[in-house]
Design a protein around this motif. Structure first.
Motif, PDB file in Angstrom:
ATOM      1  N   ALA A  15       0.846  -1.208   0.000  1.00  0.00           N
ATOM      2  CA  ALA A  15       0.000   0.000   0.000  1.00  0.00           C
ATOM      3  C   ALA A  15       0.875   1.251   0.000  1.00  0.00           C
ATOM      4  O   ALA A  15       0.601   2.212  -0.737  1.00  0.00           O
ATOM      5  N   GLU A  34      10.197   3.678   6.991  1.00  0.00           N
ATOM      6  CA  GLU A  34       9.988   2.236   7.218  1.00  0.00           C
ATOM      7  C   GLU A  34      10.845   1.761   8.393  1.00  0.00           C
ATOM      8  O   GLU A  34      12.047   2.017   8.411  1.00  0.00           O
ATOM      9  N   GLN A  35      10.193   1.059   9.336  1.00  0.00           N
ATOM     10  CA  GLN A  35      10.943   0.624  10.520  1.00  0.00           C
ATOM     11  C   GLN A  35      11.926  -0.523  10.220  1.00  0.00           C
ATOM     12  O   GLN A  35      12.941  -0.673  10.894  1.00  0.00           O
ATOM     13  N   GLN A  44       4.494  -7.504   3.702  1.00  0.00           N
ATOM     14  CA  GLN A  44       3.844  -8.819   3.626  1.00  0.00           C
ATOM     15  C   GLN A  44       3.630  -9.293   2.190  1.00  0.00           C
ATOM     16  O   GLN A  44       3.626 -10.488   1.925  1.00  0.00           O
ATOM     17  N   GLY A  51      -2.349 -13.833  -4.914  1.00  0.00           N
ATOM     18  CA  GLY A  51      -3.699 -14.116  -5.421  1.00  0.00           C
ATOM     19  C   GLY A  51      -4.525 -12.844  -5.495  1.00  0.00           C
ATOM     20  O   GLY A  51      -4.579 -12.084  -4.535  1.00  0.00           O
ATOM     21  N   VAL A 175       8.179   5.249  13.250  1.00  0.00           N
ATOM     22  CA  VAL A 175       7.345   6.393  13.636  1.00  0.00           C
ATOM     23  C   VAL A 175       6.742   6.122  15.019  1.00  0.00           C
ATOM     24  O   VAL A 175       6.190   5.051  15.276  1.00  0.00           O
ATOM     25  N   GLU A 513      -3.890  -2.390   4.745  1.00  0.00           N
ATOM     26  CA  GLU A 513      -4.479  -3.120   5.872  1.00  0.00           C
ATOM     27  C   GLU A 513      -4.779  -2.199   7.054  1.00  0.00           C
ATOM     28  O   GLU A 513      -5.743  -2.423   7.793  1.00  0.00           O
ATOM     29  N   PHE A 532      -7.031  -8.728  -0.571  1.00  0.00           N
ATOM     30  CA  PHE A 532      -6.190  -7.932   0.341  1.00  0.00           C
ATOM     31  C   PHE A 532      -5.129  -7.165  -0.454  1.00  0.00           C
ATOM     32  O   PHE A 532      -4.991  -5.957  -0.298  1.00  0.00           O
ATOM     33  N   LEU A 533      -4.415  -7.882  -1.293  1.00  0.00           N
ATOM     34  CA  LEU A 533      -3.451  -7.198  -2.159  1.00  0.00           C
ATOM     35  C   LEU A 533      -4.187  -6.169  -3.012  1.00  0.00           C
ATOM     36  O   LEU A 533      -3.756  -5.027  -3.159  1.00  0.00           O
TER      37      LEU A 533
HETATM   38  C1  LIG Z   1       1.992 -15.547   3.622  1.00  0.00           C
HETATM   39  C2  LIG Z   1       0.992 -14.539   3.129  1.00  0.00           C
HETATM   40  C3  LIG Z   1       0.182 -14.846   2.041  1.00  0.00           C
HETATM   41  C4  LIG Z   1      -0.735 -13.907   1.573  1.00  0.00           C
HETATM   42  N1  LIG Z   1      -1.428 -14.188   0.412  1.00  0.00           N
HETATM   43  C5  LIG Z   1      -2.274 -13.243  -0.082  1.00  0.00           C
HETATM   44  C6  LIG Z   1      -2.924 -13.452  -1.344  1.00  0.00           C
HETATM   45  O1  LIG Z   1      -2.682 -14.442  -2.048  1.00  0.00           O
HETATM   46  N2  LIG Z   1      -3.807 -12.513  -1.767  1.00  0.00           N
HETATM   47  C7  LIG Z   1      -4.082 -11.377  -1.056  1.00  0.00           C
HETATM   48  O2  LIG Z   1      -4.908 -10.571  -1.486  1.00  0.00           O
HETATM   49  N3  LIG Z   1      -3.441 -11.146   0.123  1.00  0.00           N
HETATM   50  C8  LIG Z   1      -2.542 -12.030   0.602  1.00  0.00           C
HETATM   51  N4  LIG Z   1      -1.865 -11.771   1.771  1.00  0.00           N
HETATM   52  C9  LIG Z   1      -2.170 -10.509   2.500  1.00  0.00           C
HETATM   53  C10 LIG Z   1      -1.429  -9.309   1.933  1.00  0.00           C
HETATM   54  O3  LIG Z   1      -0.127  -9.677   1.544  1.00  0.00           O
HETATM   55  C11 LIG Z   1      -1.361  -8.188   2.995  1.00  0.00           C
HETATM   56  O4  LIG Z   1      -2.628  -7.950   3.545  1.00  0.00           O
HETATM   57  C12 LIG Z   1      -0.842  -6.904   2.364  1.00  0.00           C
HETATM   58  O5  LIG Z   1       0.380  -7.141   1.681  1.00  0.00           O
HETATM   59  C13 LIG Z   1      -0.669  -5.808   3.428  1.00  0.00           C
HETATM   60  O6  LIG Z   1       0.035  -4.717   2.849  1.00  0.00           O
HETATM   61  P1  LIG Z   1       0.204  -3.339   3.622  1.00  0.00           P
HETATM   62  O7  LIG Z   1       1.044  -2.488   2.737  1.00  0.00           O
HETATM   63  O8  LIG Z   1      -1.114  -2.802   4.046  1.00  0.00           O
HETATM   64  O9  LIG Z   1       0.973  -3.708   4.979  1.00  0.00           O
HETATM   65  P2  LIG Z   1       2.407  -4.409   5.246  1.00  0.00           P
HETATM   66  O10 LIG Z   1       2.815  -5.278   4.142  1.00  0.00           O
HETATM   67  O11 LIG Z   1       2.294  -5.009   6.603  1.00  0.00           O
HETATM   68  O12 LIG Z   1       3.426  -3.193   5.281  1.00  0.00           O
HETATM   69  C14 LIG Z   1       3.405  -2.239   6.309  1.00  0.00           C
HETATM   70  C15 LIG Z   1       4.821  -1.731   6.543  1.00  0.00           C
HETATM   71  O13 LIG Z   1       4.765  -0.676   7.504  1.00  0.00           O
HETATM   72  C16 LIG Z   1       5.865  -0.781   8.378  1.00  0.00           C
HETATM   73  N5  LIG Z   1       5.528  -0.111   9.640  1.00  0.00           N
HETATM   74  C17 LIG Z   1       4.579  -0.474  10.547  1.00  0.00           C
HETATM   75  N6  LIG Z   1       4.579   0.384  11.583  1.00  0.00           N
HETATM   76  C18 LIG Z   1       5.541   1.295  11.348  1.00  0.00           C
HETATM   77  C19 LIG Z   1       6.021   2.415  12.086  1.00  0.00           C
HETATM   78  N7  LIG Z   1       5.497   2.755  13.270  1.00  0.00           N
HETATM   79  N8  LIG Z   1       7.042   3.119  11.562  1.00  0.00           N
HETATM   80  C20 LIG Z   1       7.598   2.787  10.354  1.00  0.00           C
HETATM   81  N9  LIG Z   1       7.185   1.718   9.629  1.00  0.00           N
HETATM   82  C21 LIG Z   1       6.157   0.986  10.115  1.00  0.00           C
HETATM   83  C22 LIG Z   1       6.045  -2.289   8.526  1.00  0.00           C
HETATM   84  O14 LIG Z   1       7.349  -2.598   8.966  1.00  0.00           O
HETATM   85  C23 LIG Z   1       5.736  -2.792   7.112  1.00  0.00           C
HETATM   86  O15 LIG Z   1       6.881  -2.895   6.314  1.00  0.00           O
HETATM   87  C24 LIG Z   1      -0.914 -12.671   2.251  1.00  0.00           C
HETATM   88  C25 LIG Z   1      -0.128 -12.365   3.357  1.00  0.00           C
HETATM   89  C26 LIG Z   1       0.844 -13.273   3.785  1.00  0.00           C
HETATM   90  C27 LIG Z   1       1.733 -12.895   4.946  1.00  0.00           C
END
Ligand SMILES: Cc1cc2nc3c(=O)[nH]c(=O)nc-3n(C[C@H](O)[C@H](O)[C@H](O)COP(=O)(O)OP(=O)(O)OC[C@H]3O[C@@H](n4cnc5c(N)ncnc54)[C@H](O)[C@@H]3O)c2cc1C
Length: 552
Positions: A15, A34-35, A44, A51, A175, A513, A532-533
């Motif tokens: 995201a 990024e932490q 993630q 998918g 942060v 998320e 989710f992706l």
């Molecule tokens: C094994 C696995 C399989 C999956 N398969 C699927 C799939 O097939 N299809 C699908 O739709 N979804 C799937 N998902 C879910 C999907 O990957 C996640 O919901 C999505 O990638 C979340 O992305 P995000 O950017 O919101 O958060 P994240 O990927 O969690 O990234 C958030 C980032 O913010 C950073 N952060 C957090 N707090 C702070 C702070 N205070 N200061 C600085 N940095 C911070 C974290 O370190 C992290 O790097 C899967 C997830 C996993 C783990």
């Protein structure tokens, strides 16, 4: 005070990357904070199976699947079950998101070089009525290259923006607070963590070596959910699902710590639907763990028999791949936080897939030669066989008496009785040769095999579980594995975050998320999978575009 950038993005997961690249494309300056270290770029999504929920695609049409926006929306609404005042924005997001999935999503990704594996998967099949939970048709499009294949185009765009000076990464910057001036969010403060070159996914050091503050006209929170923080999962556990499980494994790395959500609340943001979560019930302990308590989710085909801790078969329609939340509710109602699959070698070979990029080297490595073996191989895929051999949750025996003894020894609860299991398996086996079957799971198997994709790579030819020709027998102890956070920061369609007074907070946006994948809970109670992706892509894009416009 001078600004360090036009916009700050917290989090370099999918995201955050999408939002940041949209901002840079609009010619604005963006800092991504990024932490974790640089090696964790993509969060993630890198680990994911890649998918994607897509509607009415050429891939579906080639397989004879007839899909439409109307059908997908009917399925989404039936699964979401929106029933609260605070579902106003989540519901608007759902309508917009399904339109995106049926519209420009595929073409937008394709133009960036993203490609899809041609066999579309059929997740969350429901089994109730047309207006209830489940995908009426297969819609789970696996990315060629799995999760890394989804991250790739956005990382490339981010690197280009970095080279042109519009985008800056600040890794190992955590942060701790948002700064607010006259009601508007205008920056962040936090801690600099010591450098750590630990492998991606492993827990990194939290030793603080300094502090920092940054200012910008807008901040986008894209910090992920809470699944790596079991205390928080338990605190938010809804009463309707019974007591929180005593034992859980983690389907996400430890950085999915939920901490930033509280920090954003402290700046006045409104968090909604915090009791809605999406955890899986088919979790197995990883014999080769990367992160703490590492659990892998089995993506099961239709044939394994499913028993609770006492050995009772799960009731219809709670069959593998039908209704994750319904299964969780049933299992928690038994007073035990585990259940069992019982299957054969023929079933595991064809029907077990494991979620995660590292568990699918053929698709992740974009190797057609290896991928084709899914349809032609004599054994199960290598990673599945490795779990069968090394996994702590697997029992493999030649006869049912030994299998049940092994299951009792593994759980230590001694709750299973041979005659009880034998009676249920024999009864199911009698239905296999009967074309006018009354067992709804066996009907489901026949239904699945009418779809060519399932017939090719996801469903075993119907056979008796106790037929030794299909052995050995296999039992798998299934744990609850934490994964997704469905609730989150409430946002409008521009990803602007609402405050407690119902007004959007100037300068504050949320995506992915942390924002419940849009609106504070675009899924309602349940997901159709692959959403989710896609929710990160859509909400990250909206946030980036809106913030870039607002600071213009
Ligand atoms: C094994 C696995 C399989 C999956 N398969 C699927 C799939 O097939 N299809 C699908 O739709 N979804 C799937 N998902 C879910 C999907 O990957 C996640 O919901 C999505 O990638 C979340 O992305 P995000 O950017 O919101 O958060 P994240 O990927 O969690 O990234 C958030 C980032 O913010 C950073 N952060 C957090 N707090 C702070 C702070 N205070 N200061 C600085 N940095 C911070 C974290 O370190 C992290 O790097 C899967 C997830 C996993 C783990």
């Amino acid at each position: 005070m001078a600004e360090d950038a036009d916009v700050i993005v917290v989090g370099s997961g999918l995201a955050g990357l999408v939002a940041a690249t949209e901002i840079a494309d609009a010619g604005r300056r963006v800092i991504v904070v990024e932490q974790e270290g640089e090696q964790s770029l993509g969060g993630q999504a890198f680990w994911s199976l890649g998918g994607l929920f897509l509607v009415d695609t050429p891939e579906q049409r080639r397989l004879g699947i007839k899909d439409s926006y109307e059908l997908a929306l009917q399925d989404w609404m039936g699964s979401a079950g929106f029933d609260r005042d605070e579902d106003l924005w989540p519901k608007r997001w759902a309508e917009a998101y399904v339109a995106f999935a049926a519209g420009e999503k595929r073409g937008w990704l394709r133009a960036m070089g993203h490609r899809i594996f041609p066999v579309v998967g059929w997740a969350e099949r429901g089994g109730y009525d047309a207006m209830s939970h489940g995908n009426s048709v297969p819609r789970f499009h696996v990315s060629w290259g799995t999760g890394p294949g989804v991250v790739e185009p956005f990382e490339r765009r981010a690197r280009d923006a970095q080279a042109s000076g519009l985008l800056t990464f600040r890794f190992r910057h955590r942060v701790d607070a948002l700064t607010v001036t006259n009601g508007a969010v205008d920056g962040i403060t936090g801690s600099i963590l010591e450098p750590d070159d630990i492998e991606r996914g492993k827990s990194s050091s939290r030793k603080i070596i300094g502090d920092f503050s940054l200012r910008a006209q807008a901040v986008i929170v894209a910090s992920g959910g809470i699944g790596g923080n079991h205390d928080m999962v338990r605190q938010n556990w809804p009463k309707r699902l019974g007591e929180a499980p005593k034992h859980m494994i983690s389907g996400v790395p430890e950085h999915v710590d939920g901490r930033m959500i509280g920090i954003t609340e402290a700046a006045g943001a409104r968090l909604i639907n915090r009791d809605r979560m999406w955890h899986y019930v088919e979790g197995i302990r990883n014999w080769n763990p990367i992160w703490p308590r590492h659990g892998i989710r089995i993506l099961p085909g239709p044939s394994s028999m499913w028993f609770d801790a006492m050995g009772a078969r799960l009731p219809s329609p709670l069959f593998p791949g039908s209704d994750t939340l319904g299964q969780l509710q049933y299992i928690m109602g038994t007073g035990y936080d585990y259940s069992w699959f019982v299957l054969t070698q023929s079933i595991i070979k064809k029907e077990f897939a494991l979620s995660g990029s590292e568990q699918n080297p053929d698709l992740t490595g974009k190797s057609w030669r290896m991928t084709i073996k899914r349809a032609t191989n004599k054994g199960a895929p290598g990673p599945v066989e490795a779990f069968k051999t090394h996994g702590a949750d697997f029992v493999v025996r030649d006869n049912l008496a030994d299998l049940v003894a092994g299951m009792n020894a593994l759980s230590g609860d001694n709750l299973l009785k041979l005659d009880h299991l034998k009676g249920q398996i024999e009864a199911r086996d009698r239905e296999i040769s009967n074309p006018y079957v009354k067992d709804t799971q066996v009907m489901n198997i026949h239904n699945a095999r009418r779809y060519i994709g399932d017939r090719l790579i996801r469903s075993a030819k119907p056979h008796r579980i106790l037929d030794p020709a299909h052995g050995p027998l296999i039992a798998v102890k299934l744990n609850i594995v934490t994964r997704k956070t469905l609730g989150g920061l409430e946002t409008d369609l521009d990803s602007r975050v609402f405050g407690l007074d119902g007004q959007t907070i100037r300068g504050l946006y949320a995506a992915g998320e942390a924002a419940g994948f849009g609106g504070g809970g675009v899924h309602g109670y349940r997901s159709l999978e692959g959403t989710f992706l896609g929710g990160c892509l859509f909400s990250g894009r909206n946030a980036g575009r809106a913030a870039a416009k607002a600071v213009g």
